[in-house]
Motif scaffolding. Structure first.
Motif, PDB file in Angstrom:
ATOM      1  N   VAL A   1       0.840  -1.207   0.000  1.00 26.21           N
ATOM      2  CA  VAL A   1       0.000   0.000   0.000  1.00 26.21           C
ATOM      3  C   VAL A   1       0.873   1.255   0.000  1.00 26.21           C
ATOM      4  O   VAL A   1       0.606   2.216  -0.733  1.00 26.21           O
ATOM      5  N   ALA A   2       1.923   1.249   0.820  1.00 26.09           N
ATOM      6  CA  ALA A   2       2.811   2.409   0.909  1.00 26.09           C
ATOM      7  C   ALA A   2       3.478   2.695  -0.429  1.00 26.09           C
ATOM      8  O   ALA A   2       3.612   3.857  -0.842  1.00 26.09           O
ATOM      9  N   LEU A   3       3.912   1.636  -1.134  1.00 30.94           N
ATOM     10  CA  LEU A   3       4.575   1.820  -2.426  1.00 30.94           C
ATOM     11  C   LEU A   3       3.635   2.456  -3.439  1.00 30.94           C
ATOM     12  O   LEU A   3       4.003   3.401  -4.147  1.00 30.94           O
ATOM     13  N   VAL A   4       2.400   1.964  -3.507  1.00 28.72           N
ATOM     14  CA  VAL A   4       1.429   2.524  -4.448  1.00 28.72           C
ATOM     15  C   VAL A   4       1.038   3.944  -4.052  1.00 28.72           C
ATOM     16  O   VAL A   4       0.990   4.845  -4.896  1.00 28.72           O
ATOM     17  N   ALA A   5       0.771   4.151  -2.756  1.00 27.72           N
ATOM     18  CA  ALA A   5       0.364   5.485  -2.291  1.00 27.72           C
ATOM     19  C   ALA A   5       1.473   6.505  -2.513  1.00 27.72           C
ATOM     20  O   ALA A   5       1.210   7.638  -2.951  1.00 27.72           O
ATOM     21  N   PHE A   6       2.714   6.115  -2.230  1.00 23.96           N
ATOM     22  CA  PHE A   6       3.836   7.033  -2.422  1.00 23.96           C
ATOM     23  C   PHE A   6       4.007   7.372  -3.898  1.00 23.96           C
ATOM     24  O   PHE A   6       4.241   8.540  -4.255  1.00 23.96           O
ATOM     25  N   THR A   7       3.891   6.373  -4.768  1.00 23.40           N
ATOM     26  CA  THR A   7       4.010   6.618  -6.207  1.00 23.40           C
ATOM     27  C   THR A   7       2.925   7.570  -6.678  1.00 23.40           C
ATOM     28  O   THR A   7       3.182   8.493  -7.459  1.00 23.40           O
ATOM     29  N   LEU A   8       1.697   7.371  -6.194  1.00 18.68           N
ATOM     30  CA  LEU A   8       0.586   8.238  -6.598  1.00 18.68           C
ATOM     31  C   LEU A   8       0.757   9.651  -6.060  1.00 18.68           C
ATOM     32  O   LEU A   8       0.637  10.633  -6.817  1.00 18.68           O
ATOM     33  N   VAL A   9       1.044   9.781  -4.772  1.00 12.22           N
ATOM     34  CA  VAL A   9       1.186  11.115  -4.161  1.00 12.22           C
ATOM     35  C   VAL A   9       2.348  11.872  -4.794  1.00 12.22           C
ATOM     36  O   VAL A   9       2.223  13.051  -5.146  1.00 12.22           O
ATOM     37  N   PHE A  10       3.478  11.209  -4.938  1.00  9.43           N
ATOM     38  CA  PHE A  10       4.639  11.850  -5.558  1.00  9.43           C
ATOM     39  C   PHE A  10       4.337  12.198  -7.019  1.00  9.43           C
ATOM     40  O   PHE A  10       4.723  13.254  -7.518  1.00  9.43           O
ATOM     41  N   GLY A  11       3.610  11.277  -7.700  1.00  5.50           N
ATOM     42  CA  GLY A  11       3.305  11.489  -9.101  1.00  5.50           C
ATOM     43  C   GLY A  11       2.352  12.626  -9.371  1.00  5.50           C
ATOM     44  O   GLY A  11       2.261  13.106 -10.504  1.00  5.50           O
ATOM     45  N   LEU A  12       1.637  13.085  -8.355  1.00  6.05           N
ATOM     46  CA  LEU A  12       0.760  14.235  -8.540  1.00  6.05           C
ATOM     47  C   LEU A  12       1.534  15.532  -8.715  1.00  6.05           C
ATOM     48  O   LEU A  12       0.975  16.544  -9.132  1.00  6.05           O
ATOM     49  N   PHE A  13       2.829  15.518  -8.400  1.00  3.16           N
ATOM     50  CA  PHE A  13       3.656  16.727  -8.496  1.00  3.16           C
ATOM     51  C   PHE A  13       4.903  16.541  -9.358  1.00  3.16           C
ATOM     52  O   PHE A  13       5.613  17.500  -9.614  1.00  3.16           O
ATOM     53  N   HIS A  14       5.166  15.297  -9.798  1.00  4.21           N
ATOM     54  CA  HIS A  14       6.372  15.018 -10.579  1.00  4.21           C
ATOM     55  C   HIS A  14       6.075  13.970 -11.651  1.00  4.21           C
ATOM     56  O   HIS A  14       5.129  13.190 -11.524  1.00  4.21           O
ATOM     57  N   GLY A  15       6.914  13.939 -12.692  1.00  4.71           N
ATOM     58  CA  GLY A  15       6.769  12.950 -13.761  1.00  4.71           C
ATOM     59  C   GLY A  15       7.374  11.626 -13.357  1.00  4.71           C
ATOM     60  O   GLY A  15       8.411  11.216 -13.866  1.00  4.71           O
ATOM     61  N   VAL A  16       6.684  10.928 -12.464  1.00  2.82           N
ATOM     62  CA  VAL A  16       7.257   9.732 -11.860  1.00  2.82           C
ATOM     63  C   VAL A  16       7.447   8.602 -12.872  1.00  2.82           C
ATOM     64  O   VAL A  16       8.285   7.718 -12.672  1.00  2.82           O
ATOM     65  N   LEU A  17       6.687   8.613 -13.971  1.00  2.00           N
ATOM     66  CA  LEU A  17       6.819   7.555 -14.973  1.00  2.00           C
ATOM     67  C   LEU A  17       7.607   8.010 -16.190  1.00  2.00           C
ATOM     68  O   LEU A  17       7.613   7.327 -17.215  1.00  2.00           O
ATOM     69  N   LEU A  18       8.276   9.145 -16.078  1.00  2.00           N
ATOM     70  CA  LEU A  18       9.053   9.662 -17.195  1.00  2.00           C
ATOM     71  C   LEU A  18      10.520   9.798 -16.823  1.00  2.00           C
ATOM     72  O   LEU A  18      11.208  10.739 -17.225  1.00  2.00           O
ATOM     73  N   ASN A  19      10.999   8.841 -16.034  1.00  2.00           N
ATOM     74  CA  ASN A  19      12.421   8.760 -15.706  1.00  2.00           C
ATOM     75  C   ASN A  19      12.758   7.303 -15.435  1.00  2.00           C
ATOM     76  O   ASN A  19      12.015   6.606 -14.740  1.00  2.00           O
ATOM     77  N   GLU A  20      13.865   6.840 -15.988  1.00  2.00           N
ATOM     78  CA  GLU A  20      14.180   5.409 -15.898  1.00  2.00           C
ATOM     79  C   GLU A  20      14.416   4.936 -14.472  1.00  2.00           C
ATOM     80  O   GLU A  20      14.036   3.815 -14.096  1.00  2.00           O
TER      81      GLU A  20
END
Length: 408
Positions: free
Chosen positions: A358-377
């Motif tokens: 849950v923490a991994l998904v929540a962190f990815t989502l929360v961080f991704g709301l402000f950064h391009g989390v899926l646009l960096n290798e």
């Protein structure tokens, strides 16, 4: 050397390769990417040459992740987008590689153990290196890379470090505390969105701790309060630095609301997002493509176009994906995350594993709301490789060194 001898040796080597790969990934060393891609290449070979190897893989998750990657790649090729500098195309290829990772881990008996051990050594190294870097430069810490990328990788690694391993190594004990050690490098990175990780894990851990506190009474409560005070004391030396970052963001938002002009980081995001929503309304299902996305958003932004064109993406997980691959792409991306959580909750008995998922998904989502989390290798690899390893571990007979796996 015969094939059988090679396979026997790889049974000893592969866990070490995975652990070292995670360690290097935490320190943003390219050897980490090579290690994970090695397993993905092995997975591609097994998927084609030995279809029976699919039995040990989380098929629903890998299929959904692969379908999402193929949709992005196919859409980009149909549009005739240039291969040069096409970030969506390259990172979709990396997501496809993560879908093959479970197959390549077939010779690792407990892949999550190796992942957690590498992550723990990485966290220890980061707790030492980040303050040294800050003391030498007095600037945001990124270990030579972008500070936001560094912060996300640290957060994901700190989550992986809490995965249970059965307590095999005394000097790397199991525990939730590993995640909180990541506060040191994350705070020093000055990345505001990453600091929300500790809100997420604190809520999850507090939910687990409250029944114990009621049962054990005053002594446990005093110990918990003492731990919180100690953590707050540890943050005091960098508290001013952290407050400056927060206050600057608030000032930018107030100035943007008053003038409508974006000049900083936060206000430029606000201008980008409002323009992106208008562009998406005109092209909802398949988006506009990764190469044309920023130009169209800047054109829609009017006087803020120049500031927006300084950025390579929209710094928002959902909007970046929606404009690149449409709402269909967002649906497939969401499907990959949902299948990961579904697999983790269906098969994992250990609450630590469930909370880490849950923490991994929540962190990815929360961080991704402000950064391009899926646009960096680095970020794509650490997020989806961790998901793939967790689900692969749960397919083992005794996952995480505990009881036999729960069958669906």
């Amino acid at each position: 050397m015969t094939v059988k001898t090679l396979l026997l040796r790889r049974r000893r080597w592969d866990p070490m390769v995975l652990a070292v790969g995670m360690l290097c990934l935490s320190l943003l060393i390219s050897v980490g990417k090579i290690a994970f891609l090695f397993f993905s290449v092995c997975g591609l070979y097994l998927a084609l040459a030995r279809p029976r190897s699919w039995r040990g893989a989380p098929v629903v998750f890998t299929s959904t992740l692969a379908a999402w990657a193929i949709w992005q790649i196919g859409l980009s090729l149909v549009r005739g987008e240039s291969l040069d500098g096409n970030r969506v195309l390259s990172y979709a290829g990396l997501e496809f590689a993560c879908a093959l990772l479970p197959l390549g881990l077939g010779l690792v008996r407990h892949p999550a153990h190796a992942l957690a051990w590498g992550a723990r050594v990485g966290v220890i190294a980061l707790v030492i290196l980040a303050p040294i870097d800050y003391a030498m430069t007095g600037a945001r810490v990124g270990l030579g890379k972008n500070e936001a990328i560094f912060a996300f990788v640290v957060g994901a690694v700190a989550i992986a470090a809490r995965l249970p391993t059965g307590g095999r190594w005394r000097f790397l004990p199991d525990g939730r505390f590993w995640t909180y050690l990541g506060a040191v490098p994350i705070v020093l990175s000055g990345t505001r969105a990453a600091m929300l990780l500790f809100v997420v894990v604190a809520l999850l851990d507090l939910r687990r701790a409250l029944p114990r506190l009621r049962a054990t009474g005053r002594r446990a409560a005093i110990a918990l309060v003492a731990g919180i005070v100690a953590a707050m004391t540890a943050v005091v030396p960098v508290g001013g630095f952290l407050l400056d970052r927060i206050e600057s963001g608030i000032s930018e938002m107030e100035a943007y609301e008053a003038t409508g002009l974006a000049v900083g980081s936060v206000d430029t995001r606000m201008a980008m997002w409002s323009s992106a929503v208008r562009v998406l309304a005109e092209h909802p299902f398949i988006g506009v493509g990764g190469t044309a996305r920023m130009d169209l958003v800047a054109e829609e932004a009017g006087p803020n176009a120049r500031e927006i064109l300084r950025y390579q993406h929209l710094h928002n997980l959902v909007l970046d994906e929606a404009l690149s691959s449409g709402l269909v792409g967002v649906l497939l991306m969401s499907g990959a995350v949902v299948t990961f959580l579904s697999g983790a909750f269906r098969r994992a008995d250990d609450p630590v594993v469930r909370d880490a998922s849950v923490a991994l998904v929540a962190f990815t989502l929360v961080f991704g709301l402000f950064h391009g989390v899926l646009l960096n290798e680095w970020m794509v690899l650490v997020a989806f490789a961790s998901m793939a390893v967790i689900l692969t571990e749960l397919r083992r007979r005794r996952p995480f060194g505990g009881l036999p796996a729960v069958m669906p």
